[in-house]
Structures are given as C-alpha cells and as structure tokens.
Write a protein that holds these residues in place. Structure first.
Motif, short mmCIF file in Angstrom:
data_model
loop_
_atom_site.label_atom_id
_atom_site.label_comp_id
_atom_site.label_asym_id
_atom_site.label_seq_id
_atom_site.Cartn_x
_atom_site.Cartn_y
_atom_site.Cartn_z
N LYS A 58 0.84 -1.18 -0.01
CA LYS A 58 0.30 0.16 0.08
C LYS A 58 0.76 1.32 -0.10
O LYS A 58 0.28 2.29 -0.17
N GLU A 59 2.21 1.21 0.04
CA GLU A 59 2.97 2.13 0.22
C GLU A 59 3.93 2.29 -1.17
O GLU A 59 3.99 1.24 -2.10
N ARG A 68 -2.75 -4.75 -4.64
CA ARG A 68 -3.36 -3.66 -4.48
C ARG A 68 -4.99 -3.71 -4.82
O ARG A 68 -5.88 -3.43 -4.44
N GLU A 125 -6.98 -5.93 -3.06
CA GLU A 125 -7.58 -5.27 -1.69
C GLU A 125 -8.65 -4.26 -1.93
O GLU A 125 -9.49 -4.17 -1.14
N LEU A 143 -12.13 -4.46 -0.28
CA LEU A 143 -12.45 -3.33 0.46
C LEU A 143 -13.97 -2.60 -0.08
O LEU A 143 -14.81 -2.40 0.55
N THR A 179 -16.90 -3.46 2.78
CA THR A 179 -16.91 -2.30 3.65
C THR A 179 -17.92 -1.35 2.88
O THR A 179 -18.14 -1.40 1.90
N TRP A 196 -16.85 1.95 3.23
CA TRP A 196 -16.03 3.09 3.25
C TRP A 196 -16.11 3.81 1.80
O TRP A 196 -16.49 3.32 0.81
N SER A 202 -11.70 7.28 1.04
CA SER A 202 -11.20 6.31 2.18
C SER A 202 -10.48 5.43 1.54
O SER A 202 -9.16 4.95 1.96
N ILE A 203 -11.02 4.50 0.43
CA ILE A 203 -10.33 3.46 -0.04
C ILE A 203 -8.94 3.88 -0.70
O ILE A 203 -8.06 3.29 -0.75
N GLU A 239 -7.11 6.29 -0.28
CA GLU A 239 -6.04 6.85 0.85
C GLU A 239 -5.39 5.50 1.39
O GLU A 239 -4.14 5.61 1.74
N GLU A 240 -6.15 4.48 1.68
CA GLU A 240 -5.92 3.26 2.52
C GLU A 240 -4.88 2.46 1.49
O GLU A 240 -3.97 1.98 1.96
N LEU A 241 -5.10 2.73 -0.02
CA LEU A 241 -4.25 1.99 -0.79
C LEU A 241 -2.91 2.95 -1.43
O LEU A 241 -2.25 2.29 -1.84
#
Length: 232
Positions: free
Chosen positions: A144-145, A183, A186, A190, A194, A196, A200-201, A203-205
């Motif tokens: 995710k980074e 990614r 995921e 999500l 979720t 979300w 938000s998703i 940003e999470e990824l």
C-alpha cells in the motif's frame, strides 16, 4: 480422516459453523457456487467462484460458509509439493479455469486410480508459489506504500536489472504487476466488504487522491470503483 498419502479430488460443502484447523497436505479450493470466508494469520479472504485458493501444509486457518455452497477440493500430498509453499489467492483466468475443468472430470473417477489425476496434480504443484523470499515478504507487508525496485533488489542482494528478471522467473510477474495485483485485490475486497468511501479506499491503498485511484482501477478492471461495488 483424510489419508495424506493419497491425492483426493472431490466436491464438498461447508457449514455456517466457524471451524479452525490445519492439515499436513496442501489443499486447493475451487468454489463451484456459494462462497467461503477463510482467515489465516496474514489473510482474510472471501473466496468466490471467480477465484481459487491454495492452503499449504500446517497453515492454521479458520473457515465457514454463510450460504448454500459446493466446492471442488484437491488435497495434495506433501511429496508432490516443493519443499515449502505459501498460500495463494488465484484469479480463475483461462489457465486455472481449464485446471478446474480437468479436476471436475476427475471427480467422476475418484474411486479409481487415475494416472491423469496424478499427472495433473504434479503439474499444479509446480505452479504453486514457493516459500516467501525477503522481497516478496516485504511487498506483501508494504504494497500500500510506494516501493522502489532498488529496495527490493537490495533485500535479495541482487542488482536491480537482474532482480526484475529473477522476480518474474519466480512469480511469473514483474514486480510492478505483482504489486498492482495485490492492491487490486485489496481494493475489490474493500469495495465489497466495507462501506468506506472511494476517497477512504484510495487513501488506504496509498493513492494521492480518488481520481488517480479511479483511473488506475478502470485501467485494470474496466469499470469505475463505484460501479464495481454496485455489482455485488
């Protein structure tokens, strides 16, 4: 009790009751209909008919199914497997769909010794991922980074140019594709599991904004995230 010395290929159903165990053989699960929730120390999977899932020996996992279901199961004795394997969440593209079809054919002969099933199991075993290397382990924890190729190469003590070739030989994918697929899975999870927001998703990824996430998602899936969410 399953005989771990034999290949077993059969259809099974699962209950709503949450169970937890491990086994001393590898197991490949193909949902034919319905779904199954599988949780390990590192993964939380909602397994549907678009995917299959490989569980390596001695991996403790919890599982249950909340709907009517039927699964095609292949139990693979250890002596067919590489020395170590890791769990694998596999999209049923053409090759794996063909494998599922061939295994379904073998369920007809499940009470007979089948050379075809043994050959097919050997073939499947060679496609399973070996134990996690430092770079793959790093990717799975940090996908995710932003990840630099130089960092991954350093973990394996390889030159970056050679690392890319080595990584593709090991996984069948380039580092960029491998990270994108993690990614993407995921993101799909999500969106379906979720409430979300898309922001938000994204940003999470690790995306800078929802617009860049949406463009990326459309590139790989062919539809915007919100449309994909509404299809569940």
């Amino acid at each position: 009790m399953t005989d771990n010395r034999k290949i077993i290929c059969e259809k099974r159903t699962y209950s709503r009751e949450l169970n937890s165990h491990d086994h001393d053989f590898g197991q490949l699960l193909f949902p034919l209909y319905g779904s199954m929730h599988i949780q390990t120390m590192e993964q939380n999977i909602n397994l549907t008919s678009d995917y299959c899932f490989y569980l390596p020996p001695e991996l403790n996992h919890a599982y249950r199914s909340n709907d009517r279901n039927e699964f095609l199961i292949l139990d693979i004795p250890k002596y067919y497997l590489p020395s170590e394997t890791q769990s694998m969440y596999i999209q049923l593209e053409r090759q794996w769909s063909s494998i599922r079809y061939l295994l379904l054919e073998e369920t007809i002969n499940r009470n007979k010794a089948s050379n075809a099933l043994r050959d097919l199991t050997s073939y499947i075993a060679q496609k399973l991922p070996s134990a996690t290397s430092p770079s793959i382990d790093y990717i799975q924890k940090h996908y995710k980074e932003p990840i630099k190729l130089e960092k991954l190469a350093k973990l394996e003590h390889y030159h970056p140019v050679y690392f890319s070739s080595w990584f593709k030989q090991k996984t069948g994918k380039s580092p960029k594709t491998y990270i994108s697929e993690l990614r993407l899975e995921e993101a799909k999870r999500l969106l379906h599991s979720t409430t979300w927001s898309i922001t938000s998703i994204s940003e999470e990824l690790g995306f800078k904004n929802s617009s860049s996430f949406t463009r990326w998602f459309v590139k790989y899936v062919g539809s915007p995230p919100q449309k994909y969410r509404n299809l569940k």
